[in-house]
Write a protein that holds these residues in place. Structure first.
Motif, PDB file in Angstrom:
ATOM      1  N   GLY A 172       1.016  -1.433   0.020  1.00  0.00           N
ATOM      2  CA  GLY A 172       0.064   0.003   0.244  1.00  0.00           C
ATOM      3  C   GLY A 172       0.787   1.468  -0.029  1.00  0.00           C
ATOM      4  N   LYS A 173       2.113   1.569   0.934  1.00  0.00           N
ATOM      5  CA  LYS A 173       3.131   2.339   0.046  1.00  0.00           C
ATOM      6  C   LYS A 173       3.869   2.363  -0.574  1.00  0.00           C
ATOM      7  N   ALA A 174       3.423   1.850  -1.564  1.00  0.00           N
ATOM      8  CA  ALA A 174       3.826   1.802  -3.795  1.00  0.00           C
ATOM      9  C   ALA A 174       3.464   3.161  -3.906  1.00  0.00           C
ATOM     10  N   ILE A 175       4.225   3.632  -4.776  1.00  0.00           N
ATOM     11  CA  ILE A 175       3.448   4.365  -5.945  1.00  0.00           C
ATOM     12  C   ILE A 175       2.513   3.235  -6.602  1.00  0.00           C
ATOM     13  N   SER A 176       3.196   2.489  -7.492  1.00  0.00           N
ATOM     14  CA  SER A 176       2.156   1.825  -7.935  1.00  0.00           C
ATOM     15  C   SER A 176       0.453   1.464  -7.002  1.00  0.00           C
ATOM     16  N   ALA A 177       0.974   0.814  -6.263  1.00  0.00           N
ATOM     17  CA  ALA A 177      -0.381   0.123  -4.967  1.00  0.00           C
ATOM     18  C   ALA A 177      -1.812   1.800  -5.219  1.00  0.00           C
ATOM     19  N   LYS A 178      -0.879   2.755  -4.909  1.00  0.00           N
ATOM     20  CA  LYS A 178      -1.932   4.036  -4.674  1.00  0.00           C
ATOM     21  C   LYS A 178      -1.882   4.273  -6.092  1.00  0.00           C
ATOM     22  N   VAL A 179      -1.441   4.366  -7.782  1.00  0.00           N
ATOM     23  CA  VAL A 179      -1.354   4.284  -8.791  1.00  0.00           C
ATOM     24  C   VAL A 179      -3.199   3.770  -9.108  1.00  0.00           C
ATOM     25  N   LEU A 180      -3.390   2.329  -8.820  1.00  0.00           N
ATOM     26  CA  LEU A 180      -4.116   1.605  -8.768  1.00  0.00           C
ATOM     27  C   LEU A 180      -4.969   1.628  -8.140  1.00  0.00           C
ATOM     28  N   THR A 181      -5.662   1.935  -6.950  1.00  0.00           N
ATOM     29  CA  THR A 181      -6.499   2.169  -6.007  1.00  0.00           C
ATOM     30  C   THR A 181      -7.069   3.474  -6.648  1.00  0.00           C
ATOM     31  N   ASN A 182      -6.446   4.467  -6.588  1.00  0.00           N
ATOM     32  CA  ASN A 182      -6.286   5.534  -7.353  1.00  0.00           C
ATOM     33  C   ASN A 182      -7.890   5.453  -7.973  1.00  0.00           C
ATOM     34  N   LEU A 183      -7.469   4.251  -9.526  1.00  0.00           N
ATOM     35  CA  LEU A 183      -8.193   3.628 -10.538  1.00  0.00           C
ATOM     36  C   LEU A 183      -9.211   3.363  -9.601  1.00  0.00           C
ATOM     37  N   GLY A 184     -10.206   2.814  -8.818  1.00  0.00           N
ATOM     38  CA  GLY A 184     -10.682   1.698  -7.670  1.00  0.00           C
ATOM     39  C   GLY A 184     -10.754   1.110  -7.688  1.00  0.00           C
ATOM     40  N   LEU A 185      -9.558   0.349  -8.008  1.00  0.00           N
ATOM     41  CA  LEU A 185      -9.332  -1.317  -7.799  1.00  0.00           C
ATOM     42  C   LEU A 185      -8.975  -1.675  -6.816  1.00  0.00           C
ATOM     43  N   ARG A 186      -9.333  -2.868  -5.896  1.00  0.00           N
ATOM     44  CA  ARG A 186      -9.475  -3.514  -4.835  1.00  0.00           C
ATOM     45  C   ARG A 186      -8.560  -4.890  -5.075  1.00  0.00           C
ATOM     46  N   ILE A 187      -7.747  -5.138  -4.097  1.00  0.00           N
ATOM     47  CA  ILE A 187      -7.047  -6.449  -3.569  1.00  0.00           C
ATOM     48  C   ILE A 187      -7.729  -6.908  -3.881  1.00  0.00           C
ATOM     49  N   ASP A 188      -9.326  -6.960  -3.511  1.00  0.00           N
ATOM     50  CA  ASP A 188     -10.105  -8.363  -3.017  1.00  0.00           C
ATOM     51  C   ASP A 188     -11.016  -8.913  -4.381  1.00  0.00           C
ATOM     52  N   ALA A 189     -10.954  -7.760  -4.685  1.00  0.00           N
ATOM     53  CA  ALA A 189     -11.874  -7.744  -6.548  1.00  0.00           C
ATOM     54  C   ALA A 189     -10.739  -8.093  -7.478  1.00  0.00           C
ATOM     55  N   VAL A 190      -9.576  -7.864  -7.445  1.00  0.00           N
ATOM     56  CA  VAL A 190      -8.833  -8.284  -8.621  1.00  0.00           C
ATOM     57  C   VAL A 190      -8.010  -9.888  -8.334  1.00  0.00           C
ATOM     58  N   ARG A 191      -7.802 -10.148  -6.742  1.00  0.00           N
ATOM     59  CA  ARG A 191      -7.832 -11.625  -6.576  1.00  0.00           C
ATOM     60  C   ARG A 191      -8.645 -11.897  -7.361  1.00  0.00           C
TER      61      ARG A 191
END
Length: 162
Positions: A124-143
């Motif tokens: 969650g602290k990585a830039i990529s996670a922030k970008v993906l979260t800002n795009l509305g992605l949630r890890i459980d749904a992606v998994r």
């Protein structure tokens, strides 16, 4: 280290290294991996796209604007002299470790782009996670979507990573 990675996943890691070098960065960060995922997903000539690209498409993530956002993030970094093999940040090392863990938990005998995507989201602290979260992605749904798509795209290649 990447022997269990699919062709697409190895290509993502290679592109991440190339992109970091082209931008003159001294490390490979999670944003470089995300850029590699977006590039492989948007431009790959294979009739079968990487699973990560299919998952992102399912969630209506347009890969071209995603690439543009990551490129903007990368442009602001300081430049250094190019080296052949760049070091990985701690976040990047974690992403790779998480990707392997995700593959194991799904009982897949390979590490694909989908596992890299999940690995990117876990830190969650990585830039990529922030970008993906800002795009509305949630890890459980992606998994969950990865669980649906990856066996079909990889022809049911399951079994634990040794």
């Amino acid at each position: 280290m990447f022997e269990r990675f699919t062709e697409h996943a190895r290509e993502v890691m290679s592109l991440a290294n190339q992109e970091a070098q082209q931008f003159g960065h001294e490390f490979i960060g999670t944003e470089h991996i995300l850029w590699g995922l977006a590039k492989v997903g948007a431009n790959h000539d294979s009739p079968v796209p990487g699973v990560a690209a299919a998952v992102l498409e399912h969630f209506n993530v347009d890969l071209k604007p995603l690439r543009k956002e990551v490129e903007t993030l990368l442009e602001g970094r300081p430049h250094v002299e190019a080296t052949e093999k760049l070091a990985q940040t701690e976040h990047t090392k974690n992403v790779i470790r998480y990707a392997v863990e995700e593959a194991r938990s799904l009982h897949h005998n390979y590490v694909g782009t989908e596992h890299l995507l999940l690995g990117l989201m876990r830190d969650g602290k990585a830039i990529s996670a922030k970008v993906l979260t800002n795009l509305g992605l949630r890890i459980d749904a992606v998994r969950e979507q990865v669980g649906r798509l990856s066996p079909a795209i990889h022809n049911g290649a399951v079994g634990p990573i040794e």
